[in-house]
Scaffold this motif. Structure first.
Motif, PDB file in Angstrom:
ATOM      1  N   SER A 273       0.839  -1.097   0.042  1.00 38.57           N
ATOM      2  CA  SER A 273       0.128   0.026   0.140  1.00 38.57           C
ATOM      3  C   SER A 273       0.871   1.224  -0.134  1.00 38.57           C
ATOM      4  O   SER A 273       0.452   2.251   0.301  1.00 38.57           O
ATOM      5  CB  SER A 273      -0.983   0.071   1.037  1.00 38.57           C
ATOM      6  OG  SER A 273      -0.180   0.243   2.316  1.00 38.57           O
TER       7      SER A 273
ATOM      8  N   LEU B 146       4.342   3.577  -1.860  1.00 35.74           N
ATOM      9  CA  LEU B 146       5.082   3.611  -3.330  1.00 35.74           C
ATOM     10  C   LEU B 146       6.588   3.740  -2.954  1.00 35.74           C
ATOM     11  O   LEU B 146       6.874   4.558  -1.748  1.00 35.74           O
ATOM     12  CB  LEU B 146       4.802   5.066  -3.861  1.00 35.74           C
ATOM     13  CG  LEU B 146       3.222   5.004  -4.347  1.00 35.74           C
ATOM     14  CD1 LEU B 146       2.789   6.385  -4.877  1.00 35.74           C
ATOM     15  CD2 LEU B 146       3.272   3.922  -5.903  1.00 35.74           C
TER      16      LEU B 146
ATOM     17  N   SER C 213       3.177   6.839   1.382  1.00 35.91           N
ATOM     18  CA  SER C 213       1.993   6.289   1.626  1.00 35.91           C
ATOM     19  C   SER C 213       1.392   6.951   0.300  1.00 35.91           C
ATOM     20  O   SER C 213       1.730   7.822  -0.226  1.00 35.91           O
ATOM     21  CB  SER C 213       1.004   6.909   2.547  1.00 35.91           C
ATOM     22  OG  SER C 213       1.795   6.791   4.038  1.00 35.91           O
ATOM     23  N   LYS C 214       0.429   6.022  -0.092  1.00 33.27           N
ATOM     24  CA  LYS C 214      -0.369   6.304  -1.256  1.00 33.27           C
ATOM     25  C   LYS C 214      -1.369   7.214  -1.076  1.00 33.27           C
ATOM     26  O   LYS C 214      -2.672   7.020  -1.200  1.00 33.27           O
ATOM     27  CB  LYS C 214      -0.917   4.832  -2.140  1.00 33.27           C
ATOM     28  CG  LYS C 214       0.369   4.244  -2.771  1.00 33.27           C
ATOM     29  CD  LYS C 214      -0.344   2.980  -3.576  1.00 33.27           C
ATOM     30  CE  LYS C 214       0.499   1.881  -4.137  1.00 33.27           C
ATOM     31  NZ  LYS C 214      -0.150   0.582  -4.780  1.00 33.27           N
ATOM     32  N   SER C 215      -1.114   8.497  -0.769  1.00 34.53           N
ATOM     33  CA  SER C 215      -2.007   9.494  -0.821  1.00 34.53           C
ATOM     34  C   SER C 215      -1.587  10.775  -1.233  1.00 34.53           C
ATOM     35  O   SER C 215      -0.307  11.074  -1.248  1.00 34.53           O
ATOM     36  CB  SER C 215      -2.431   9.558   0.806  1.00 34.53           C
ATOM     37  OG  SER C 215      -1.645  10.607   1.400  1.00 34.53           O
TER      38      SER C 215
ATOM     39  N   LEU D 140       4.529  10.179  -9.128  1.00 31.90           N
ATOM     40  CA  LEU D 140       3.894   9.464  -8.088  1.00 31.90           C
ATOM     41  C   LEU D 140       2.437  10.047  -7.675  1.00 31.90           C
ATOM     42  O   LEU D 140       1.609   9.139  -7.762  1.00 31.90           O
ATOM     43  CB  LEU D 140       4.555  10.081  -6.589  1.00 31.90           C
ATOM     44  CG  LEU D 140       6.104   9.426  -6.118  1.00 31.90           C
ATOM     45  CD1 LEU D 140       6.587  10.430  -5.136  1.00 31.90           C
ATOM     46  CD2 LEU D 140       6.157   8.041  -6.081  1.00 31.90           C
TER      47      LEU D 140
ATOM     48  N   ILE E 153      -0.984   7.294  -8.178  1.00 34.33           N
ATOM     49  CA  ILE E 153      -1.981   7.285  -7.100  1.00 34.33           C
ATOM     50  C   ILE E 153      -3.204   7.636  -7.732  1.00 34.33           C
ATOM     51  O   ILE E 153      -4.327   6.771  -7.434  1.00 34.33           O
ATOM     52  CB  ILE E 153      -1.677   8.444  -5.954  1.00 34.33           C
ATOM     53  CG1 ILE E 153      -0.485   7.957  -5.198  1.00 34.33           C
ATOM     54  CG2 ILE E 153      -2.981   8.593  -5.122  1.00 34.33           C
ATOM     55  CD1 ILE E 153       0.233   9.082  -4.115  1.00 34.33           C
TER      56      ILE E 153
ATOM     57  N   GLU F 135      -4.624   4.684  -9.516  1.00 40.11           N
ATOM     58  CA  GLU F 135      -4.960   3.632  -8.892  1.00 40.11           C
ATOM     59  C   GLU F 135      -6.329   3.957  -8.153  1.00 40.11           C
ATOM     60  O   GLU F 135      -6.944   2.997  -8.206  1.00 40.11           O
ATOM     61  CB  GLU F 135      -4.003   3.417  -7.798  1.00 40.11           C
ATOM     62  CG  GLU F 135      -3.289   2.189  -7.859  1.00 40.11           C
ATOM     63  CD  GLU F 135      -2.393   1.648  -6.823  1.00 40.11           C
ATOM     64  OE1 GLU F 135      -2.531   1.836  -5.679  1.00 40.11           O
ATOM     65  OE2 GLU F 135      -1.365   1.404  -7.313  1.00 40.11           O
TER      66      GLU F 135
END
Length: 92
Positions: A23, A25, A51-53, A82, A86, A89
């Motif tokens: 979860s 990157l 984090s993927k946010s 990045l 995100i 996804e």
């Protein structure tokens, strides 16, 4: 379930949270000093996890957290990539 494999956790350099590797990157700095996004998580070099946010990415950009972590200048394209990953996804 008999498979009791441990989920590999990694620490987000921005939030400090421990999260499953999947979860997050990975951004990698090669021996040559090249910084790139590592979607596979297998490139060799010094890695940092985020984090993927979008918030985490923007915060990392604003506070130069990845630069400090990887001891290298982070090109804007890396942050853009990045964010692209995100967003792609979150559509899927």
């Amino acid at each position: 379930m008999s498979t009791n494999r441990k989920v590999p956790l990694r620490k987000c350099v921005v939030t400090g949270e421990m999260l499953p590797k999947k979860s997050m990157l990975r951004i990698v700095r090669s021996k040559e000093g090249e910084v790139s996004v590592d979607p596979t998580g297998k490139k060799s070099g010094r890695g940092a996890y985020v984090s993927k946010s979008e918030e985490a990415i923007e915060l990392a950009r604003k506070k130069n957290m990845l630069e400090r972590q990887l001891e290298a200048k982070i090109p804007e394209e890396v942050y853009d990539e990045l964010l692209r990953l995100i967003r792609r996804e979150s559509i899927l």
